[in-house]
Every structure is written in C-alpha cells, then in structure tokens.
Design an enzyme around this catalytic site. Structure first.
Site, PDB file in Angstrom:
ATOM      1  N   GLU A 117      -1.207  33.960  26.523  1.00  0.00           N
ATOM      2  CA  GLU A 117       0.175  34.428  26.698  1.00  0.00           C
ATOM      3  C   GLU A 117       0.724  34.818  25.340  1.00  0.00           C
ATOM      4  OE1 GLU A 117       2.051  30.924  28.208  1.00  0.00           O
ATOM      5  OE2 GLU A 117       0.758  30.876  29.962  1.00  0.00           O
ATOM      6  N   LYS A 119       3.447  34.505  22.362  1.00  0.00           N
ATOM      7  CA  LYS A 119       4.291  33.411  21.868  1.00  0.00           C
ATOM      8  C   LYS A 119       5.683  33.988  21.634  1.00  0.00           C
ATOM      9  CE  LYS A 119       4.090  29.462  18.785  1.00  0.00           C
ATOM     10  NZ  LYS A 119       5.491  29.370  18.461  1.00  0.00           N
ATOM     11  N   ASP A 121       9.512  34.189  20.669  1.00  0.00           N
ATOM     12  CA  ASP A 121      10.251  33.568  19.577  1.00  0.00           C
ATOM     13  C   ASP A 121      11.682  33.281  20.013  1.00  0.00           C
ATOM     14  OD1 ASP A 121      10.621  32.537  17.128  1.00  0.00           O
ATOM     15  OD2 ASP A 121      10.801  34.451  16.081  1.00  0.00           O
ATOM     16  N   TYR A 229       6.848  29.484  31.104  1.00  0.00           N
ATOM     17  CA  TYR A 229       5.411  29.474  30.832  1.00  0.00           C
ATOM     18  C   TYR A 229       4.683  28.189  31.182  1.00  0.00           C
ATOM     19  CZ  TYR A 229       7.416  27.694  26.472  1.00  0.00           C
ATOM     20  OH  TYR A 229       8.158  27.014  25.563  1.00  0.00           O
ATOM     21  N   LYS A 316      -0.951  33.161  15.180  1.00  0.00           N
ATOM     22  CA  LYS A 316       0.246  33.894  14.753  1.00  0.00           C
ATOM     23  C   LYS A 316      -0.161  35.175  14.044  1.00  0.00           C
ATOM     24  CE  LYS A 316       3.587  30.515  13.952  1.00  0.00           C
ATOM     25  NZ  LYS A 316       4.985  30.566  13.738  1.00  0.00           N
ATOM     26  N   CYS A 410      35.664  44.005  -7.497  1.00  0.00           N
ATOM     27  CA  CYS A 410      35.198  44.992  -6.522  1.00  0.00           C
ATOM     28  C   CYS A 410      34.543  46.173  -7.257  1.00  0.00           C
ATOM     29  CB  CYS A 410      36.376  45.478  -5.687  1.00  0.00           C
ATOM     30  SG  CYS A 410      35.916  46.805  -4.570  1.00  0.00           S
ATOM     31  N   CYS A 413      36.956  49.382  -6.666  1.00  0.00           N
ATOM     32  CA  CYS A 413      38.346  49.530  -7.115  1.00  0.00           C
ATOM     33  C   CYS A 413      38.717  48.559  -8.220  1.00  0.00           C
ATOM     34  CB  CYS A 413      39.296  49.391  -5.926  1.00  0.00           C
ATOM     35  SG  CYS A 413      39.418  47.709  -5.318  1.00  0.00           S
ATOM     36  N   CYS A 428      37.077  41.922  -0.999  1.00  0.00           N
ATOM     37  CA  CYS A 428      37.997  42.622  -1.884  1.00  0.00           C
ATOM     38  C   CYS A 428      39.344  42.645  -1.165  1.00  0.00           C
ATOM     39  CB  CYS A 428      37.521  44.055  -2.133  1.00  0.00           C
ATOM     40  SG  CYS A 428      38.821  45.084  -2.853  1.00  0.00           S
ATOM     41  N   CYS A 434      41.608  50.400  -1.716  1.00  0.00           N
ATOM     42  CA  CYS A 434      40.179  50.408  -2.030  1.00  0.00           C
ATOM     43  C   CYS A 434      39.482  51.493  -1.182  1.00  0.00           C
ATOM     44  CB  CYS A 434      39.604  49.025  -1.732  1.00  0.00           C
ATOM     45  SG  CYS A 434      37.860  48.874  -2.102  1.00  0.00           S
TER      46      CYS A 434
HETATM   47  S1  IVH Z   1       3.223  26.344  25.765  1.00  0.00           S
HETATM   48  C1  IVH Z   1       2.414  21.769  24.138  1.00  0.00           C
HETATM   49  N1  IVH Z   1       3.563  28.913  25.803  1.00  0.00           N
HETATM   50  O1  IVH Z   1       6.037  27.532  21.035  1.00  0.00           O
HETATM   51  C2  IVH Z   1       3.287  22.921  23.926  1.00  0.00           C
HETATM   52  N2  IVH Z   1       4.818  27.646  24.229  1.00  0.00           N
HETATM   53  O2  IVH Z   1       4.811  25.668  19.061  1.00  0.00           O
HETATM   54  C3  IVH Z   1       3.049  23.889  25.021  1.00  0.00           C
HETATM   55  N3  IVH Z   1       6.333  29.013  22.861  1.00  0.00           N
HETATM   56  O3  IVH Z   1       7.847  24.629  21.758  1.00  0.00           O
HETATM   57  C4  IVH Z   1       3.912  25.062  24.833  1.00  0.00           C
HETATM   58  N4  IVH Z   1       5.844  30.950  23.765  1.00  0.00           N
HETATM   59  O4  IVH Z   1       8.924  26.862  22.239  1.00  0.00           O
HETATM   60  C5  IVH Z   1       3.936  27.758  25.223  1.00  0.00           C
HETATM   61  N5  IVH Z   1       3.759  31.219  25.988  1.00  0.00           N
HETATM   62  C6  IVH Z   1       4.131  30.067  25.418  1.00  0.00           C
HETATM   63  C7  IVH Z   1       5.094  30.013  24.390  1.00  0.00           C
HETATM   64  C8  IVH Z   1       5.404  28.779  23.810  1.00  0.00           C
HETATM   65  C9  IVH Z   1       6.586  30.339  22.863  1.00  0.00           C
HETATM   66  C10 IVH Z   1       6.965  28.045  21.930  1.00  0.00           C
HETATM   67  C11 IVH Z   1       7.565  26.842  22.611  1.00  0.00           C
HETATM   68  C12 IVH Z   1       6.932  25.654  22.009  1.00  0.00           C
HETATM   69  C13 IVH Z   1       6.373  26.191  20.731  1.00  0.00           C
HETATM   70  C14 IVH Z   1       5.158  25.413  20.368  1.00  0.00           C
END
Ligand code: IVH
Length: 678
Positions: A117, A119, A121, A229, A316, A410, A413, A428, A434
């Site tokens: 999946e 990740k 943010d 997820y 990452k 500033c 001015c 300012c 200005c």
């Molecule tokens: S599974 C045991 N799936 O990443 C933790 N986490 O570093 C299982 N996150 O706290 C988490 N996308 O906030 C999972 N597809 C994804 C995710 C995900 C973002 C974040 C989540 C978690 C952190 C872990």
C-alpha cells in the site's frame, strides 16, 4: 410540531437518518447520486428540524453530525484496545531485501505474499464500530493512549456513520490515515492569505491540528478525508489482510485503490518503481509504501518487536534534496505588512526544476536553522511547492561568517518593523504609505475571488501607482480613458477593456465587496457570513463588539479587527467613495427573499470563458437566482454551463453521466424566463 406523536417523530428521525446516510455513502464512496441535491437538502432540513423539536431522539450517527456543532473543551484520554504501533522503515532496497530474508527465515517457507500500500502522510486514527455504528474515534497519541476526537471524526464525509451489512462483526476497529487533500490545503492557504493570516506549513500538520480543534463545526469546513488500511477484531473473520481490505471496501469504507498484491520481493520492487512518480498525481501527500505480509497466520508467526510488527515495513522514497549555497536573504512585504524572509540560493536542479529560492517563513525559522550567509545548505521539496532549507552543512561553513540578523526596518519604506509579543511574524506598521501594502491592497481588490477585474494585472497596477493615479481601490473608478491610454503598452482596445472591466465590477455582490475591502481576518467565508447577518455596510460599521460576536462564527479576533477598520477615517472615506462609485454595499433583495428564484434547486458547474459574464460573475448570478454552484461533475448535477475553451474531458464526463449541457445563451434565456422551461 404538535402534529406528530413522539413515536412518529422518533420513527421518522430514524428513517431519515438511514436514508440520508445511504445517499451520502453512495455519493462519497461510489460517486452515485440517486436523488438530486435539492431533494437531499430537503431530507436533511426535515431531519435537522425534527432533531431540534425532539432533541431526545437525536442519534450519534445522525448525518447532521457531519456539519459539526459539538464543542469539546478537553479530549478524554482513551487506552487503545490494540496498541497503535509504528513501522520499521528504510530508504534502502538492500535493507528491504534483508527484511524479506528475515521473513523467509522466520516463517520457514516461501509460500507468502506481500500486500503493498502507499504510505499516506497524515494522522493515524483508530475508529471503533459497534452494531455497525461509529461509536468512537481515537488518535494514536503515544501508541497506547490517545485522544477521543469522535465528534471531529464524524465530520469526515467518507467515514460511514452507520453501516448496514449482513456480515459485519458486532464490534470492530478500523485504522486509517486522516489527511487534508492537497487541493483543500492549497485553497485554505489562499483564503488565509487573502484574509491576512499566515499560511500553514503543510497538509499533514494542518490535518493534525484540525483533528484537535475544539469546535467540530470548524473541523467540518476543513474537509478532511480518511483512507482506511486495516481491520482489527477479536475473532478474526478473515485469513488474509487482502480479504479484510476487500471487506472494508464492501462495507463502504474509503480504501485507496493504489494497493497491489506481490508474490515476491522482486514484484514489491516493481510496485515501488511504479508508484515513485505516479504517487505525485494522487490527491494527497505520500512518502513511501508499506509492505505487509498478507496471511494472518504468517503475521502471527512473525509477531512483533517492542515497537513494531515484524511482518511489515515501510519503504520511504528519498525526498529529492540538493546542496547549494545561500547567497543572501531578501524580505518580501505583503499586503498586510507581514514580512516574509526568502532565501536566495545558487541556482540548482531539484526534482526537474531549477531552484533559486527557498521559503524561510519567519525569524524563528532562521534562528532555528542557525543560518549564515554563504552557508552550504540542504534543500528539499516535500509536499510543499516552494522548496525549503532542511539543514546546514557545517563542515563547509566559512570561519568568519556571522549569524543572520533579521532586518529591523521595512525594506520598502524604511519604517521600523514591529513584532507582537508571542508572534512569529514581523510587520511593517506603515500601512498607509508603504508601496507594496498599497499595491497589495489593490491587487487583492481586483483578484478573481473579489471584484474579478481581470483586465487589470500586477504590471498595470504598478504603472498606475508609479504615475500617482492609483493609491486606493476607489481611485480605480476615477480612471479616465486618457489616464490609461497614455500608459506604456496600452492601445485603444486594451484601454477600453480595462475600463469595461472596472465598470462590470460594479455588479459584484456585497459579500465580494466586503471581502475586497481587505479587512484583516475577513476572508471569503467570513465576508459571506457577515453580509448575510448584517445585510448592509452601515449595520456592520456601527455594530458594537457585543453585536459583532453575536453573528454566527464571529469571534473576538475578527470583531476587533472589524472595529479597528471602521475606526480609521481613511477606511470610512474609502467606503463612502466606493458607495458613490456605485458598488454594492447591501445584500441584493433577490438574494435574500429569492423573488427571482428561477434556478432554485438546480445545480450548475461552470466551465470555460463567457462573453457577457466574468466567471465569478456568472456564478454569482446563478446563486442570486437561487441555484447552486458545484465544483465537480457528478451524476446528480443538473447543468454543465459550458463556455468557450472548456476542456474536452469535462464535456465527456458530463455526457457520459447524462448531465444537461447548456450554453451561455441558454443560461440567459433561463434566467430571463419565469423558470417554466427548466
Ligand atoms: S499500517 C503497525 N498502512 O504509518 C502499524 N500505516 O509508521 C501498522 N501509515 O502510524 C500501520 N499509511 O499512521 C499502515 N498504508 C498504511 C499506512 C500507514 C500511512 C502510517 C500510520 C502509522 C505509521 C507507521
């Protein structure tokens, strides 16, 4: 209200809740509309009224909770039933292969698959459902205990409040990531800047801050979203993670369609490659991928370390970064006098573009980094558009360099800058003289979301200002043909265009004019609220502090700023000059009582350019006649109002969904008619 017995009321409330939740889930999960917006609004209105009349029957999973209304002073601390662990993470493919080696060794077989999946943010959230009803939502906190932010979570439109499914476990938790879509984040910052507020740093922090807000009504306006997820339940009904994800999808949760099943680590690497660039087109920030062993039996066998599961890892993506040299710092003065420091860099190539500047936000940021001119710095592009400086290479620092000291005057001015106690930003205070503040106010006045004078741009404002012809927005309405024609680059047609643009702007509604005045903290939404409540400028200008805070969603900060604005004689003069020029300083009668509500209940999407209307003007006209303006095309849309140069994709989508497409001419006949041909 006496017409209905208590039992009837309670029954009707439950029916309405189920109906509305059903339409809502269809709309947000599957993009399907079975009823029109208008019908939907009528149901919601009926429910809201009944809940007001019979508060004893109000239910937690009522869709009225989506718009918020609950104010939580202190969030209760809740212990997680299953701790919310973190994930081991790596930036290296070699370490990923080592992870796979460990999995293979510990399992003692090669018969496993990985579910990959993205990740996301955002902010992790754990949401509990009992008998299909969302009963609690808790933040991650320290992993063991988090904050109960249920009221705020209920405002997230893609989270179901009640699920009707035969195979639903009686009690379960879903875990997901709450995020602010990039587009929502960008618009929020545009609105904040327009209201003279400092921009927010990035979508993740904004989502996190929003979830912790006390007033869920404000949270609802922030349009958060959530990707789910994982599913946790006492007696596992499924044997693999992929099965549980399918179940979540079927039950109506918002699962990102970006996942993929991989038979081995090579396929995982393909997945990583595939999403490296594609992820940048997604509606949210992602910073890597999560690789999970699919079988629950295997997951159990692998178990956990103290902090994280052994059956999953995050890979990452390296956010692209570069080294370059800080040449100097320049200071930008905004419309409200706010000073923003900008780092000027040796040009360097980063993620496909040449970067010459990086944002530094404010004096604290410069101090935090400990910057010196000539430093070799690392720059990075995160979720933000403008790159930022993340660190300094101290080894390369010249011995005689000195810390940057923030300017005290500033740059435009020369006025001594001010910084309020506890504030990060320098201002300012010379707002009257200005130059960038004067030009900024005019720029704000003419922009699309205010008076929409698109024949006037930054360069022309500069020219007119330099000629001494433009100091306040009121001067715009005194410009003559000669004034403009004599400017560098103007010919007959462009001169007439500009004058026409100024003339047309007189049709702008009161709320736009109010927003255009540039009162600090009065952004677009606040201006709409104030206009609807006070009806005209005199009521607003003479309102006491107490009267101002009586208005919906107006707090002390905004009320004070409005009072300060009208206390200034120059501002009062500006208003009276604009009034004289013919601008709207009261709400239009039609907008209030909808005498001409020909378009009532009809929804429109506006696309392309028009002959007789500016884009914003045509939207205002729709609203004035009781219609609704939507931003995206969906099945429940009534009309696509198509101008010139409209994109073919929109047209195609509208056609495929059976939306009626109308021209500008059709539209004009519609509003001229009495509505009978709709
Ligand atoms: S599974 C045991 N799936 O990443 C933790 N986490 O570093 C299982 N996150 O706290 C988490 N996308 O906030 C999972 N597809 C994804 C995710 C995900 C973002 C974040 C989540 C978690 C952190 C872990």
């Amino acid at each position: 209200m006496n017409m209905m017995s208590e039992r009837e009321a309670s029954n009707r409330i439950e029916i309405l809740i189920d109906q509305i939740n059903h339409y809502n889930d269809l709309y947000y999960q599957q993009d399907i509309s079975e009823i029109s917006d208008h019908q939907f609004d009528m149901l919601l209105e009926e429910l809201t009224q009944l809940e007001k009349d019979y508060p004893q029957f109000k239910l937690d999973y009522s869709p009225t909770q989506r718009v918020g209304g609950t104010v939580t002073k202190n969030f209760a601390t809740v212990t997680h039933k299953y701790p919310m662990l973190s994930l081991g993470n790596t930036y290296s493919i070699d370490e990923l292969k080592e992870f796979d080696g460990r999995v293979k060794k510990l399992l003692g077989h090669q018969n496993y698959r990985y579910f990959c999946e993205l990740k996301f943010d955002g902010v992790a959230l754990s949401i509990t459902f009992q008998n299909g009803i969302l009963i609690q939502a808790v933040t991650r906190g320290d992993g063991w205990r988090g904050d109960d932010i249920t009221a705020n979570a209920r405002t997230i439109k893609t989270l179901p409040l009640k699920i009707h499914q035969p195979d639903l476990p009686e009690l379960f938790e879903v875990r997901g990531e709450v995020f602010m879509p990039n587009q929502v984040f960008r618009q929020l910052n545009i609105d904040r800047e327009a209201a003279g507020e400092s921009p927010l740093a990035n979508p993740r922090n904004t989502a996190s801050g929003t979830l912790k807000m006390q007033d869920s009504q404000v949270v609802a306006q922030r349009k958060l979203d959530c990707y789910v997820y994982s599913l946790m339940e006492e007696n596992q009904s499924y044997t693999t993670h992929s099965q549980s994800i399918s179940a979540l999808e079927k039950w109506g949760f918002n699962v990102s369609k970006t996942y993929g099943m991989c038979s081995n680590i090579e396929e995982v690497m393909d997945y990583i490659d595939r999403w490296e660039m594609l992820r940048l087109d997604l509606p949210l920030v992602t910073d890597g991928i999560v690789i999970k062993v699919d079988s629950f039996t295997d997951q159990q066998k692998l178990g956990f370390t103290a902090k994280s599961p052994r059956w999953a890892i995050a890979y990452k993506y390296k956010s692209e970064n570069q080294q370059t040299v800080l040449r100097n710092i320049s200071y930008h003065v905004g419309r409200t006098g706010a000073i923003t420091p900008v780092a000027n860099l040796e040009p360097v190539l980063l993620a496909g573009t040449t970067v010459k500047r990086a944002s530094l936000h404010n004096a604290n940021e410069i101090e935090r980094l400990g910057l010196r001119i000539g430093d070799t710095v690392f720059i990075e592009k995160g979720g933000e558009i403008i790159p930022k400086i993340t660190a300094i290479d101290l080894q390369k620092r010249e011995a005689d360099s000195k810390p940057v000291s923030f300017i005290t005057e500033c740059p435009e001015c020369g006025t001594a800058l001010q910084r309020q106690e506890g504030e990060a930003i320098h201002y300012c205070p010379n707002l009257k003289e200005c130059p960038p503040q004067i030009k900024g106010r005019i720029q704000h006045f003419i922009q699309r979301s205010t008076m929409d004078i698109d024949s006037l741009g930054g360069r022309t404002i500069e020219l007119l200002f330099n000629e001494g012809l433009l100091k306040t927005p009121a001067d715009l309405f005194r410009l003559t043909y000669e004034d403009i024609f004599n400017l560098d680059g103007f010919k007959d047609l462009s001169t007439r265009n500009l004058l026409e643009g100024v003339e047309n702007s007189k049709n702008a509604s009161f709320e736009r004019v109010l927003f255009a005045l540039g009162i600090r903290y009065v952004g677009r939404t606040v201006a709409e609220k104030l206009a609807a409540y006070f009806k005209n400028i005199d009521n607003l200008a003479t309102a006491t502090l107490e009267e101002l805070v009586e208005a919906p969603e107006i707090g002390d900060r905004i009320a004070n700023s409005i009072q300060l604005f009208f206390q200034d004689p120059d501002n009062r003069q500006l208003v009276s000059q604009l009034k004289e020029a013919g601008l709207a300083f009261e709400v239009k009668q039609e907008a209030v009582n909808l005498v001409n509500a020909h378009l009532s209940g009809k929804s429109f999407v506006v696309s392309g350019v028009f002959e007789s209307f500016g884009r914003e003007e045509i939207k205002d006209t729709i609203k004035q006649y009781g219609g609704k303006v939507l931003s995206g095309i969906s099945g429940n849309l009534d009309y696509l109002l198509a101008g010139d140069k409209m994109g073919p994709a929109k047209l195609k989508k509208a056609e495929s969904l059976g939306v009626t497409i109308i021209s500008e001419q059709d539209f004009i006949s519609m509003i001229k008619s009495n509505g009978s041909n709709l």
